[in-house]
Design a protein around this motif. Structure first.
Motif, mmCIF file in Angstrom:
data_model
loop_
_atom_site.group_PDB
_atom_site.id
_atom_site.type_symbol
_atom_site.label_atom_id
_atom_site.label_comp_id
_atom_site.label_asym_id
_atom_site.label_seq_id
_atom_site.Cartn_x
_atom_site.Cartn_y
_atom_site.Cartn_z
ATOM 1 N N THR A 78 11.874 -5.354 -4.930
ATOM 2 C CA THR A 78 12.589 -4.812 -6.073
ATOM 3 C C THR A 78 12.834 -3.321 -5.865
ATOM 4 N N GLY A 79 11.841 -2.634 -5.321
ATOM 5 C CA GLY A 79 11.945 -1.205 -5.078
ATOM 6 C C GLY A 79 11.054 -0.787 -3.934
ATOM 7 N N VAL A 80 11.374 0.344 -3.330
ATOM 8 C CA VAL A 80 10.654 0.836 -2.153
ATOM 9 C C VAL A 80 9.903 2.122 -2.494
ATOM 10 N N GLY A 81 8.603 2.134 -2.212
ATOM 11 C CA GLY A 81 7.792 3.335 -2.356
ATOM 12 C C GLY A 81 7.839 3.960 -3.727
ATOM 13 N N CYS A 82 7.867 3.151 -4.772
ATOM 14 C CA CYS A 82 8.091 3.680 -6.121
ATOM 15 C C CYS A 82 6.890 3.588 -7.057
ATOM 16 N N VAL A 83 5.937 2.719 -6.781
ATOM 17 C CA VAL A 83 4.796 2.526 -7.678
ATOM 18 C C VAL A 83 3.825 3.693 -7.558
ATOM 19 N N THR A 84 3.355 4.186 -8.698
ATOM 20 C CA THR A 84 2.395 5.297 -8.694
ATOM 21 C C THR A 84 0.979 4.838 -9.002
ATOM 22 N N ARG A 120 1.960 -5.098 3.450
ATOM 23 C CA ARG A 120 3.414 -5.136 3.275
ATOM 24 C C ARG A 120 3.754 -6.314 2.372
ATOM 25 N N CYS A 121 4.738 -6.157 1.528
ATOM 26 C CA CYS A 121 5.157 -7.252 0.657
ATOM 27 C C CYS A 121 5.837 -8.343 1.489
ATOM 28 N N ALA A 178 7.446 -6.033 -5.337
ATOM 29 C CA ALA A 178 8.224 -7.272 -5.388
ATOM 30 C C ALA A 178 7.871 -7.963 -6.702
ATOM 31 N N ASN A 179 8.852 -8.095 -7.580
ATOM 32 C CA ASN A 179 8.516 -8.668 -8.892
ATOM 33 C C ASN A 179 9.619 -9.529 -9.495
ATOM 34 N N TRP A 180 10.571 -9.986 -8.649
ATOM 35 C CA TRP A 180 11.675 -10.702 -9.291
ATOM 36 C C TRP A 180 12.013 -12.055 -8.707
ATOM 37 N N GLU A 202 0.804 -1.220 0.000
ATOM 38 C CA GLU A 202 0.000 0.000 0.000
ATOM 39 C C GLU A 202 0.840 1.275 0.000
ATOM 40 N N ASN A 203 2.130 1.170 0.372
ATOM 41 C CA ASN A 203 3.011 2.340 0.339
ATOM 42 C C ASN A 203 3.791 2.453 -0.967
ATOM 43 N N GLY A 204 3.510 1.562 -1.936
ATOM 44 C CA GLY A 204 4.168 1.615 -3.230
ATOM 45 C C GLY A 204 5.379 0.725 -3.390
#
Length: 217
Positions: A162-168, A156-157, A113-115, A108-110
């Motif tokens: 893969t990245g932290v707080g990055c999805v828009t 939470r993932c 996890a995709n790898w 929910e914070n963006g």
């Protein structure tokens, strides 16, 4: 409810004239098939291609022209090929306007996890970490739940990030959602899908304000 092509078609509406766009493996690669003909868009692949077109028709494939997922692709007039160092220079230099990725989980914070799934063999992260670290506009294309029917939109993932707080923004088979400081904001519903069905399929905080329209597919 949407299928994979429906998800890609909705995401194609987010692509604007003049954009440079990176398409991840899976559903994102389908987006190139649905971009409007009246806009100019350059699709970039981290294996060293700028100017990708739609997938080739059966029998017209060229095995030497592939994307980062090793799928055969077409190229548009003026397309160029280059080494990975140049490709990642484009990505790390923030010259890509929009990145579209698949995901196993989004928090929910963006966080994304995709790898990797622990215990399962993978070939590596590829360019995903560079893409999420460098892009300011990241849209995730994925199914709302996994094969067991469990939500992939979480508090939470649970998988390696893969990245932290990055999805828009996220487009699933059920909904379009924006990532906000308060959680997932429901923007649109897929045709035939109710708000209650989306709530039931979303583990993370879901914000619903007023009447939620159906996607303009």
């Amino acid at each position: 409810m949407l299928d994979k092509n429906g998800i890609a078609k909705r995401i194609a509406q987010e692509v604007k004239d003049g954009y440079y766009v990176n398409l991840g493996i899976g559903i994102p690669t389908l987006v190139a098939n649905f971009v409007r003909d009246d806009i100019n868009v350059e699709f970039q692949s981290e294996n060293g291609v700028l100017g990708m077109g739609p997938f080739p028709f059966e029998g017209e494939e060229d095995a030497d022209i592939i994307n980062a997922g090793k799928q055969t692709i077409t190229t548009l007039p003026g397309a160029s090929f280059f080494d990975s160092a140049t490709s990642f220079g484009m990505i790390r230099g923030q010259h890509v306007d929009l990145t579209i990725l698949g995901a196993m989980e989004v928090a929910e914070n963006g966080d994304i996890a995709n790898w990797k799934i622990p215990g399962k063999m993978v070939k590596g992260m590829g360019g995903a970490m560079d893409l999420v670290a460098s892009a300011e506009n990241i849209i995730v294309a994925m199914m709302h739940t996994n094969r067991a029917g469990e939500s992939k939109l979480l508090k939470r993932c649970s998988l390696p990030l893969t990245g932290v707080g990055c999805v828009t923004k996220i487009v699933t088979n059920l909904a379009v959602l924006e990532v906000t400081p308060a959680g997932f904001k429901l923007v649109e519903r897929a045709p035939g899908v109710t708000v209650d069905e989306i709530k039931a399929a979303t583990e993370g905080r879901l914000i619903v304000e007023g009447t939620v329209p159906e996607m303009p597919i």
